[in-house]
Motif scaffolding. Sequence first.
Motif, PDB file in Angstrom:
ATOM      1  N   SER A 155      47.018  64.014  15.628  1.00  0.00           N
ATOM      2  CA  SER A 155      48.301  64.703  15.553  1.00  0.00           C
ATOM      3  C   SER A 155      48.163  65.881  14.603  1.00  0.00           C
ATOM      4  O   SER A 155      47.135  66.051  13.950  1.00  0.00           O
ATOM      5  CB  SER A 155      49.396  63.742  15.068  1.00  0.00           C
ATOM      6  OG  SER A 155      49.078  63.239  13.785  1.00  0.00           O
ATOM      7  N   ALA A 167      54.079  69.362  11.879  1.00  0.00           N
ATOM      8  CA  ALA A 167      55.106  70.104  12.616  1.00  0.00           C
ATOM      9  C   ALA A 167      55.191  71.525  12.058  1.00  0.00           C
ATOM     10  O   ALA A 167      54.929  71.757  10.879  1.00  0.00           O
ATOM     11  CB  ALA A 167      56.453  69.410  12.484  1.00  0.00           C
ATOM     12  N   GLN A 179      58.157  78.931  17.482  1.00  0.00           N
ATOM     13  CA  GLN A 179      57.544  77.609  17.353  1.00  0.00           C
ATOM     14  C   GLN A 179      58.594  76.540  17.127  1.00  0.00           C
ATOM     15  O   GLN A 179      58.522  75.446  17.679  1.00  0.00           O
ATOM     16  CB  GLN A 179      56.535  77.613  16.195  1.00  0.00           C
ATOM     17  CG  GLN A 179      55.866  76.274  15.967  1.00  0.00           C
ATOM     18  CD  GLN A 179      55.065  75.792  17.162  1.00  0.00           C
ATOM     19  OE1 GLN A 179      54.459  76.577  17.873  1.00  0.00           O
ATOM     20  NE2 GLN A 179      55.094  74.489  17.413  1.00  0.00           N
ATOM     21  N   ARG A 195      60.161  75.722  20.465  1.00  0.00           N
ATOM     22  CA  ARG A 195      59.263  74.943  21.329  1.00  0.00           C
ATOM     23  C   ARG A 195      59.141  73.504  20.860  1.00  0.00           C
ATOM     24  O   ARG A 195      58.990  72.594  21.655  1.00  0.00           O
ATOM     25  CB  ARG A 195      57.875  75.593  21.368  1.00  0.00           C
ATOM     26  CG  ARG A 195      57.797  76.819  22.261  1.00  0.00           C
ATOM     27  CD  ARG A 195      56.363  77.231  22.519  1.00  0.00           C
ATOM     28  NE  ARG A 195      55.657  77.617  21.298  1.00  0.00           N
ATOM     29  CZ  ARG A 195      55.668  78.842  20.784  1.00  0.00           C
ATOM     30  NH1 ARG A 195      56.339  79.810  21.376  1.00  0.00           N
ATOM     31  NH2 ARG A 195      54.998  79.108  19.684  1.00  0.00           N
ATOM     32  N   ALA A 196      59.199  73.268  19.538  1.00  0.00           N
ATOM     33  CA  ALA A 196      58.994  71.924  18.983  1.00  0.00           C
ATOM     34  C   ALA A 196      60.316  71.208  18.696  1.00  0.00           C
ATOM     35  O   ALA A 196      60.338  70.266  17.915  1.00  0.00           O
ATOM     36  CB  ALA A 196      58.159  72.022  17.700  1.00  0.00           C
ATOM     37  N   ARG A 197      61.399  71.645  19.318  1.00  0.00           N
ATOM     38  CA  ARG A 197      62.701  71.040  19.049  1.00  0.00           C
ATOM     39  C   ARG A 197      62.684  69.560  19.428  1.00  0.00           C
ATOM     40  O   ARG A 197      61.925  69.136  20.295  1.00  0.00           O
ATOM     41  CB  ARG A 197      63.811  71.781  19.771  1.00  0.00           C
ATOM     42  CG  ARG A 197      63.737  71.730  21.279  1.00  0.00           C
ATOM     43  CD  ARG A 197      64.775  72.681  21.885  1.00  0.00           C
ATOM     44  NE  ARG A 197      64.732  72.654  23.319  1.00  0.00           N
ATOM     45  CZ  ARG A 197      63.908  73.394  24.058  1.00  0.00           C
ATOM     46  NH1 ARG A 197      63.040  74.205  23.484  1.00  0.00           N
ATOM     47  NH2 ARG A 197      63.952  73.309  25.378  1.00  0.00           N
ATOM     48  N   GLN A 198      63.551  68.784  18.759  1.00  0.00           N
ATOM     49  CA  GLN A 198      63.632  67.341  18.963  1.00  0.00           C
ATOM     50  C   GLN A 198      65.065  66.929  19.254  1.00  0.00           C
ATOM     51  O   GLN A 198      66.004  67.557  18.801  1.00  0.00           O
ATOM     52  CB  GLN A 198      63.143  66.601  17.715  1.00  0.00           C
ATOM     53  CG  GLN A 198      61.716  66.912  17.345  1.00  0.00           C
ATOM     54  CD  GLN A 198      61.327  66.276  16.026  1.00  0.00           C
ATOM     55  OE1 GLN A 198      62.153  65.692  15.336  1.00  0.00           O
ATOM     56  NE2 GLN A 198      60.057  66.376  15.688  1.00  0.00           N
TER      57      GLN A 198
END
Length: 197
Positions: free
Chosen positions: A167, A170, A189, A192-195
Amino acid sequence: MAVGELDRAMQFLAKLPGLGPRSARRAILHLMKRRESLMLPLAEALAAAARSVQPCTTCGNLDTVDPCGICSDPRRDPQAICVVEDVADVWALERAAAFKGRYHVIGGVLSALDGVGPEDLNVDGLVRRAAEPVVNEVILAMNATVDGQTTAHYLADRLASTGVKVSRLAHGVPVGGELDYLDDGTLAQALRARQAL
């Protein structure tokens, strides 16, 4: 203008990161004014560190013992290894007190411009450690630079044969950050890496 030993001391100080000739001159003058309370104790501390501090043969951290205090601490989680570029990164993560596993310092990043290839980094040691049965995750904590991300991709490829989960940290909006002040790359970024909440 100072000559001799002061010049020599200034030349050495000027080689340190963030210090140029003028800053080195100011530092030397400050130390000379406080010779007994600052300069001599600093010289003794530097000499002691030079004699006793060494890199850990397991992870690459600096300590007075080998293996280092982190590698030999039974309270640390041996299942997770956090890979960093430099010892300063270990210290930064330890200050945050958010990671309770072990570390691996690879000693830099891949950089064709600087002539740094895989053989110049401690990659083989990382692969050996990741292949140990107790390890189940390797976290790539590389800097968010082109060379850092190139190195992370290379390491992920090298670690694929070990079967360990790989991994990375973030990337995105920092805590306390305001969107208006962030650069375009960080915002992209973060999107794109939203949760999900």
